[in-house]
Design an enzyme around this catalytic site. Structure first.
Site, PDB file in Angstrom:
ATOM      1  N   CYS A 149      30.394  43.078  46.680  1.00 40.85           N
ATOM      2  CA  CYS A 149      30.882  44.480  47.044  1.00 40.85           C
ATOM      3  C   CYS A 149      30.282  45.675  47.713  1.00 40.85           C
ATOM      4  CB  CYS A 149      32.472  45.436  46.321  1.00 40.85           C
ATOM      5  SG  CYS A 149      31.633  45.112  44.075  1.00 40.85           S
TER       6      CYS A 149
HETATM    7  N1  LIG Z   1      35.683  42.427  40.650  1.00 42.66           N
HETATM    8  C1  LIG Z   1      36.001  42.603  41.991  1.00 42.66           C
HETATM    9  O1  LIG Z   1      35.742  44.205  42.411  1.00 42.66           O
HETATM   10  C2  LIG Z   1      34.640  41.846  42.716  1.00 42.66           C
HETATM   11  C3  LIG Z   1      33.605  42.385  43.837  1.00 42.66           C
HETATM   12  C4  LIG Z   1      33.067  41.204  44.841  1.00 42.66           C
HETATM   13  C5  LIG Z   1      32.855  40.222  44.490  1.00 42.66           C
HETATM   14  N2  LIG Z   1      33.379  39.838  42.976  1.00 42.66           N
HETATM   15  C6  LIG Z   1      32.720  38.569  42.447  1.00 42.66           C
HETATM   16  O2  LIG Z   1      34.103  37.932  42.290  1.00 42.66           O
HETATM   17  C7  LIG Z   1      33.732  36.753  41.822  1.00 42.66           C
HETATM   18  C8  LIG Z   1      35.365  36.406  40.599  1.00 42.66           C
HETATM   19  O3  LIG Z   1      34.855  37.897  40.162  1.00 42.66           O
HETATM   20  P1  LIG Z   1      36.411  39.011  39.291  1.00 42.66           P
HETATM   21  O4  LIG Z   1      36.671  40.434  39.083  1.00 42.66           O
HETATM   22  O5  LIG Z   1      37.549  38.475  39.727  1.00 42.66           O
HETATM   23  O6  LIG Z   1      36.527  38.043  38.025  1.00 42.66           O
HETATM   24  P2  LIG Z   1      37.687  38.011  36.390  1.00 42.66           P
HETATM   25  O7  LIG Z   1      37.758  39.078  36.628  1.00 42.66           O
HETATM   26  O8  LIG Z   1      36.800  37.819  35.506  1.00 42.66           O
HETATM   27  O9  LIG Z   1      38.268  36.282  37.264  1.00 42.66           O
HETATM   28  C9  LIG Z   1      37.185  35.356  36.638  1.00 42.66           C
HETATM   29  C10 LIG Z   1      38.457  34.212  37.255  1.00 42.66           C
HETATM   30  O10 LIG Z   1      36.773  32.736  37.002  1.00 42.66           O
HETATM   31  C11 LIG Z   1      38.013  31.713  36.326  1.00 42.66           C
HETATM   32  N3  LIG Z   1      36.428  31.128  35.918  1.00 42.66           N
HETATM   33  C12 LIG Z   1      35.752  31.489  35.015  1.00 42.66           C
HETATM   34  N4  LIG Z   1      34.538  30.924  34.885  1.00 42.66           N
HETATM   35  C13 LIG Z   1      35.221  29.515  35.455  1.00 42.66           C
HETATM   36  C14 LIG Z   1      34.874  27.896  35.308  1.00 42.66           C
HETATM   37  N5  LIG Z   1      34.092  27.704  34.527  1.00 42.66           N
HETATM   38  N6  LIG Z   1      35.357  26.835  36.077  1.00 42.66           N
HETATM   39  C15 LIG Z   1      36.561  27.689  36.908  1.00 42.66           C
HETATM   40  N7  LIG Z   1      36.696  28.712  36.658  1.00 42.66           N
HETATM   41  C16 LIG Z   1      36.813  30.126  36.272  1.00 42.66           C
HETATM   42  C17 LIG Z   1      37.862  32.885  35.420  1.00 42.66           C
HETATM   43  O11 LIG Z   1      39.741  31.881  35.257  1.00 42.66           O
HETATM   44  P3  LIG Z   1      40.490  31.168  33.678  1.00 42.66           P
HETATM   45  O12 LIG Z   1      38.836  30.933  32.987  1.00 42.66           O
HETATM   46  O13 LIG Z   1      41.173  30.596  33.399  1.00 42.66           O
HETATM   47  O14 LIG Z   1      39.952  29.796  34.195  1.00 42.66           O
HETATM   48  C18 LIG Z   1      39.416  34.047  36.097  1.00 42.66           C
HETATM   49  O15 LIG Z   1      40.173  32.954  36.677  1.00 42.66           O
HETATM   50  C19 LIG Z   1      32.725  36.940  40.450  1.00 42.66           C
HETATM   51  O16 LIG Z   1      31.887  36.052  41.205  1.00 42.66           O
HETATM   52  C20 LIG Z   1      32.366  38.081  41.145  1.00 42.66           C
HETATM   53  O17 LIG Z   1      31.281  38.929  41.128  1.00 42.66           O
HETATM   54  C21 LIG Z   1      33.829  40.767  42.271  1.00 42.66           C
END
Ligand SMILES: NC(=O)c1ccc[n+]([C@@H]2O[C@H](COP(=O)([O-])OP(=O)(O)OC[C@H]3O[C@@H](n4cnc5c(N)ncnc54)[C@H](OP(=O)(O)O)[C@@H]3O)[C@@H](O)[C@H]2O)c1
Length: 348
Positions: free
Chosen positions: A151
């Site tokens: 981001c």
């Molecule tokens: N939030 C932002 O603004 C943003 C912006 C740009 C990029 N990102 C990136 O996008 C990615 C997701 O971010 P987020 O903010 O959505 O994270 P989050 O809210 O913490 O969600 C993470 C998701 O990943 C799943 N997960 C975790 N470990 C896993 C595994 N080993 N295998 C399969 N599924 C798994 C979790 O579901 P379960 O545990 O139920 O499987 C959960 O649905 C990250 O890499 C982050 O750096 C985030």
């Protein structure tokens, strides 16, 4: 046109549910699989009532094999997850878009230093395309595997690009002072993002080194022959969505004769055909809420003597993550680039 089948790994997180919101009404895509290890079997609309009547799937286990049936799979997961699963999906002809960091950095030594784990598929990484369509559209069009940008890096790259590409500023002295809403940290429970900790307060973090610095440097270096130096300071601010980056760059002596109108015109010309970059009038003060829930990124220029100040705002979950990922999907599959993501921001 037949709709493509889409899978989402990590459907319970913030970027995952944002993908669901955007894809639920996408004209050319159909949700086929939404995974969660912890919520497998639970109807998606039970966890997210905002999707009742629109998404009738239940979460499935990512190991169930259903992802192989998709045309494209989004990984909305922490780093380390996509690189373990992408090679097998790619072998089956499934295209992959990773919202995490596994396929953003081409230098595996830097990746390992930043993320504290070895890269699991350096050979596959070589074919990954950095998915910032405004700067890399032709490569995205051909890509089978996309590393969706971080981001903060999205704001820094689109803000500095016109200045670096035209060799107007000293690339060795770039400064980025950036602020993010709390959803940037994801949905998992953490003390630092509790209401009582994060609301009514503000702080910098990662000042001595943030993972988005090497990603941004790798991309900024492609824009200029100069050596690039970047000071990037991220801050957490008490709001849910939104990102505001204030970028500073010193004009080179040979560019100091440029007027404010000249600089404005360079930015306007650079982004004239971009549906998701809005160059506002010189001296504007863009608000994060002018992008909330939309894929729009807004830029405004200011000047203080020989220093150009670029203000950039976006929604961290949309142009900073899920919206940009859908934009990449649209380009990869030859759809209208704005399909499913041309909604207006929510006001107030
Ligand atoms: N939030 C932002 O603004 C943003 C912006 C740009 C990029 N990102 C990136 O996008 C990615 C997701 O971010 P987020 O903010 O959505 O994270 P989050 O809210 O913490 O969600 C993470 C998701 O990943 C799943 N997960 C975790 N470990 C896993 C595994 N080993 N295998 C399969 N599924 C798994 C979790 O579901 P379960 O545990 O139920 O499987 C959960 O649905 C990250 O890499 C982050 O750096 C985030």
């Amino acid at each position: 046109m037949q709709k493509i089948k889409v899978g989402i790994v990590g459907g319970t997180g913030y970027t995952g549910v944002e993908l669901l919101r955007l894809l639920a009404h996408h004209p050319y895509a159909q949700l086929h699989a939404i995974t969660s290890r912890t919520e497998a079997g639970v109807p998606v609309a039970q966890m997210f009532p905002s999707l009742r009547g629109v998404v009738d799937l239940a979460f499935s286990d990512p190991a169930s094999g259903i992802l192989n049936e998709c045309d494209v799979v989004f990984f909305a997961t922490p780093h380390g997850v996509a690189m373990a699963q992408a090679p097998a999906l790619l072998d089956k002809g499934v295209r992959v878009i990773d919202l995490g960091a596994d396929f953003r950095l081409q230098d595996t030594a830097v990746f390992e230093q930043c993320y504290k784990l070895p890269h699991a598929c350096a050979d596959v990484l070589k074919n990954a395309v950095y998915g910032l369509p405004e700067l890399n559209r032709e490569a995205v069009r051909q890509a089978k595997l996309i590393g969706n940008p971080g981001c903060y890096p999205t704001t820094m790259q689109l803000g500095f690009y016109p200045l670096l590409k035209n060799n107007l500023v000293d690339a060795g002295q770039l400064i980025a002072d950036c602020k993010s809403g709390v959803s940037g940290a994801g949905r998992k429970a953490e003390v630092a993002t509790l209401f009582s900790e994060a609301s009514d307060s503000m702080k910098a973090y990662g000042v001595s080194g943030h993972r988005h610095t090497p990603e941004t440097l790798e991309q900024l270096r492609k824009m200029t022959a100069q050596d690039v130096g970047l000071i990037f300071t991220p801050h957490l601010i008490p709001m849910i969505r939104g990102m505001h980056s204030t970028l500073y760059a010193k004009l080179l002596p040979e560019a100091q004769h440029l007027s404010n109108e000249d600089l404005q015109s360079i930015f306007e010309t650079t982004y004239v055909s971009e549906p998701f970059v809005d160059v506002m009038p010189f001296g504007s003060h863009p608000e994060t809420r002018s992008t909330r829930a939309s894929n729009m990124l807004r830029i405004a220029l200011h000047r203080h003597g020989d220093t150009v100040i670029v203000l950039v705002v976006q929604d961290n979950l949309v142009k900073g993550a899920a919206g940009q990922a859908v934009q990449n999907m649209n380009v990869m599959f030859g759809f209208d680039e704005t399909a499913g993501i041309n909604m207006l921001p929510v006001m107030p």
